[in-house]
Design an enzyme around this catalytic site. Structure first.
Site, PDB file in Angstrom:
ATOM      1  NE  ARG A  18      35.775  30.956  32.976  1.00 37.62           N
ATOM      2  CZ  ARG A  18      34.879  30.432  32.147  1.00 37.62           C
ATOM      3  NH1 ARG A  18      34.466  31.108  31.101  1.00 37.62           N
ATOM      4  NH2 ARG A  18      34.394  29.228  32.361  1.00 37.62           N
ATOM      5  CG  ASP A  39      35.233  28.150  35.667  1.00 35.96           C
ATOM      6  OD1 ASP A  39      35.871  29.227  35.756  1.00 35.96           O
ATOM      7  OD2 ASP A  39      34.163  28.043  35.049  1.00 35.96           O
ATOM      8  CB  VAL A  65      33.364  29.699  45.786  1.00 34.81           C
ATOM      9  CG1 VAL A  65      34.524  29.084  45.038  1.00 34.81           C
ATOM     10  CG2 VAL A  65      32.991  31.064  45.210  1.00 34.81           C
ATOM     11  CG  ASN A  91      40.788  34.628  41.010  1.00 39.81           C
ATOM     12  OD1 ASN A  91      41.178  35.784  40.844  1.00 39.81           O
ATOM     13  ND2 ASN A  91      40.195  33.927  40.054  1.00 39.81           N
ATOM     14  CE1 TYR A 155      34.563  43.010  42.011  1.00 35.50           C
ATOM     15  CE2 TYR A 155      35.351  45.277  42.119  1.00 35.50           C
ATOM     16  CZ  TYR A 155      35.599  43.932  41.936  1.00 35.50           C
ATOM     17  OH  TYR A 155      36.880  43.510  41.691  1.00 35.50           O
ATOM     18  CE  LYS A 159      36.382  41.373  44.700  1.00 34.83           C
ATOM     19  NZ  LYS A 159      36.967  40.014  44.821  1.00 34.83           N
TER      20      LYS A 159
END
Length: 297
Positions: A18, A39, A65, A91, A155, A159
């Site tokens: 998705r 997924d 993951v 991703n 978040y 990152k």
């Protein structure tokens, strides 16, 4: 289709049933690559693989993951189905929102486990193979949030860590292996924070996909250790690099620094050199193709 050296390559894309990941997978398949989808939901992932035209070009492997066993299984699936692995796109990600001191600790833990540890586990599993064969490309997904963003500190921290991981892996990898990252911006993605109203120029997820295909291709052989940013603007998609963090000018005092001396240095020099804080803190200049200068945030 592309002529950039992606045809026939076998690529694992995490979180690819998705959103952005699905866009990356679709573009890679259209360019002639073979893809392992991933997924959390096995039935959903298998269904998406069927819609993409399973068979020789598409395989799938469900699982989080955040579990290192999933990382190993993804690489093993690619090797089993395609006989090789040439690329990995890290991703999969989640985005907790709110102030860190009000955040559910489990949401914090999950973000770190998926965004950072998941990237690390999958990258390590792929890089073991890439190092042995002295070829392969890793594309991590970072974000412009690494420079700071309101109400998404966890978040942003993950990152930023992914960006640092990218730089370090690029240094550690053998000459035939490339590691880069992207900082994409698109509407309708799984990590977009609640209540976000997209700007009219904000692109669809599929618009980001050519960047991933390029970085996995032979045409990107000279690109290593970079975070490549792509955002929508009123003048079209803008492409550029997120520059590595660098130390600024240093002031030396042979007598040593006292607290009072440091205060004076900030009053006289360092205070004026402070950077604005945050991803949206200042405009970013760029050149439109055709050499018309425009500026966007």
């Amino acid at each position: 289709m592309t002529g950039i050296g992606i045809e026939g390559k076998a690529v694992v894309v995490t979180g690819s049933a998705r959103g952005l990941g699905l866009g990356y997978a679709r573009h890679l398949l259209a360019a002639g690559a073979r893809v392992v989808l991933n997924d959390l939901d096995a039935e959903f992932t298998r269904a998406v693989a069927g819609e993409l035209g399973a068979g020789d070009a598409v395989a799938w492997c469900a699982g989080s993951v955040a579990d290192p066993a999933t990382a190993d299984a993804l690489v093993a699936t690619c090797l089993r189905h395609f006989g090789r692995i040439d690329g990995l796109v890290n991703n999969a990600g989640v985005r907790p929102e709110g102030l860190s001191w009000e955040e559910d600790p489990e949401a914090t833990r999950r973000a770190v486990e998926v965004n950072l540890l998941g990237t690390l586990y999958c990258g390590a599993a792929a890089l073991r193979v890439f190092q042995a064969q002295d070829s392969g490309s890793v594309v991590n997904v970072s974000s412009r949030a690494q420079t700071g963003i309101e109400r998404s500190a966890t978040y942003a921290a993950t990152k930023g860590a992914v960006a640092s991981l990218t730089y370090s892996w690029a240094l550690d990898a053998p000459p035939g292996v490339r590691v880069n990252a992207i900082a994409p911006q698109a509407r309708g993605t799984g990590t977009r924070r609640a209540g976000w109203v997209p700007r009219p120029e904000e692109p669809e997820p599929d618009a980001m996909a050519p960047l991933v295909t390029f970085l996995l291709s032979d045409a990107a052989r000279g690109v290593r250790g970079q975070v490549v940013r792509m955002i929508g603007t009123t003048d079209g998609l803008a492409l550029g690099l997120v520059h590595h963090p660098r130390g600024g000018r240093l002031l030396a005092d042979p007598r040593g620094w006292t607290a009072e001396g440091i205060a004076a240095a900030f009053d006289a020099e360092l205070g004026r050199e402070q950077d604005p804080v945050g991803a949206l803190s200042r405009p970013v200049g760029y050149l439109r193709l055709g050499d018309t200068r425009v500026t966007v945030r």
